[in-house]
Design an enzyme around this catalytic site. Sequence first.
Site, short mmCIF file in Angstrom:
data_model
loop_
_atom_site.label_atom_id
_atom_site.label_comp_id
_atom_site.label_asym_id
_atom_site.label_seq_id
_atom_site.Cartn_x
_atom_site.Cartn_y
_atom_site.Cartn_z
N GLY A 140 1.12 -1.23 0.00
CA GLY A 140 0.02 -0.23 -0.01
C GLY A 140 0.43 1.80 -0.09
O GLY A 140 2.26 1.04 -0.14
N GLY A 199 9.71 -4.60 -8.87
CA GLY A 199 9.75 -3.67 -9.14
C GLY A 199 11.24 -3.51 -8.84
O GLY A 199 11.78 -4.21 -8.17
N GLY A 232 5.40 4.42 -8.42
CA GLY A 232 5.63 3.62 -9.28
C GLY A 232 5.01 2.04 -9.06
O GLY A 232 4.87 1.22 -10.38
N HIS A 233 4.69 2.21 -8.73
CA HIS A 233 2.66 0.61 -8.22
C HIS A 233 2.33 0.89 -9.36
O HIS A 233 1.71 -0.48 -9.64
CB HIS A 233 2.25 0.56 -6.58
CG HIS A 233 3.19 0.96 -5.89
ND1 HIS A 233 3.26 1.70 -4.29
CD2 HIS A 233 4.05 -0.15 -4.94
CE1 HIS A 233 4.19 1.15 -3.63
NE2 HIS A 233 4.56 -0.10 -3.37
N HIS A 247 2.47 5.00 -4.59
CA HIS A 247 3.50 5.71 -5.47
C HIS A 247 3.29 5.08 -7.19
O HIS A 247 2.73 4.56 -7.59
CB HIS A 247 4.21 6.00 -5.06
CG HIS A 247 5.29 5.13 -4.46
ND1 HIS A 247 5.45 4.55 -5.96
CD2 HIS A 247 5.60 4.47 -3.75
CE1 HIS A 247 6.62 3.69 -5.55
NE2 HIS A 247 7.20 3.47 -4.09
N GLN A 302 15.06 -8.45 -3.36
CA GLN A 302 14.01 -9.05 -3.32
C GLN A 302 13.66 -9.82 -4.36
O GLN A 302 13.08 -10.81 -4.55
CB GLN A 302 12.94 -7.60 -2.34
CG GLN A 302 11.82 -8.64 -3.25
CD GLN A 302 9.96 -7.24 -2.38
OE1 GLN A 302 10.46 -7.28 -1.18
NE2 GLN A 302 9.86 -6.95 -2.85
O1 PAF Z 1 8.09 -4.92 -1.87
C1 PAF Z 1 6.56 -5.10 -0.64
O2 PAF Z 1 5.97 -4.60 -1.12
C2 PAF Z 1 6.62 -6.30 0.02
O3 PAF Z 1 8.17 -6.77 0.53
C3 PAF Z 1 5.49 -7.36 -0.52
C4 PAF Z 1 6.47 -8.13 -2.04
C5 PAF Z 1 4.32 -6.93 -1.13
C6 PAF Z 1 5.92 -8.30 0.34
O4 PAF Z 1 5.11 -8.62 1.17
#
Ligand code: PAF
Length: 280
Positions: free
Chosen positions: A27, A143, A32-33, A30, A149
């Site tokens: 949540g 992203g 980027g999302h 921004h 990650q």
């Molecule tokens: O990148 C994120 O916002 C979090 O690490 C994710 C991938 C949603 C997992 O909670």
Amino acid sequence: MEIISRVPELRERLHNVSNIAFVPTMGNLHAGHISLMEQARQHGDCIVASIFVNPLQFGANEDLASYPRTLAEDCRKLYAAGVDVVFTPNEADLYPQPQTVIVQAPPIAGELCGAYRPGHFDGVATIVLKLFNLLQPQAALFGNKDFQQLFIIREMVRQLNVPVAIVAGETVREADGLAMSSRNGYLRPEQRVEAPRLFKALQQVVKTVRDGRRDFKAIETQTMQYLTMMGWIVDYIEVRSADTLAAAAANDRNLVVLGAARLGKTRLIDNIEFCVPQLN
Ligand code: PAF
């Protein structure tokens, strides 16, 4: 757009949907999302976004309680971006009992950010796998800003044979170069002015390596010293192989420079992936 918070309703809604493109988020969305949501349309007929601040990936002294929660505004943005379903579970929906089964992220999870956030990537891998199992998406988008990650999720999917295509979205930046992040909102005005320096320092590393230097350790130390002098508390600046995330070797051509550093209590991360010509 449907907003669904309960797991049985989600299963019911997605029961006959075979072509889901999924964007997991915490949540406080921004640009980027939103660019990931727009990109998602190329990868599925039904776009599902999730909003869940996952306690499992926060350390005891981290910002779980203060992490920005802006659900109504987020839903407005997702609606405008053409998302079909938003999954907004609460903690009891996803963790109805203590989560004692945890995905152990690969060893790289103990380096870079993982060295400063023990258990963080196990928490990320666990929630991502849980969401994949619930939604069974064909594709999932993450992203590139969270480079480590993304690397770990790709590795998890590969090693556990999870049938989902992992798609990376480019880092979206403010006009002054600062990578967009939900945590930018923590910055005080004078810190916000300083914040783009991290990206500029990484750009300088890229230039130095492209100009022919391969003494990575010295370049990293110089960059960390420079940022420290400018008031940052630096966790790391490291040049790594973009293919394996191992420490960069002189003959690697695909590289990534990654950095994590704090301005006051706000921890910012960034990275630049780049190629260099073979040295003779
Ligand atoms: O990148 C994120 O916002 C979090 O690490 C994710 C991938 C949603 C997992 O909670």
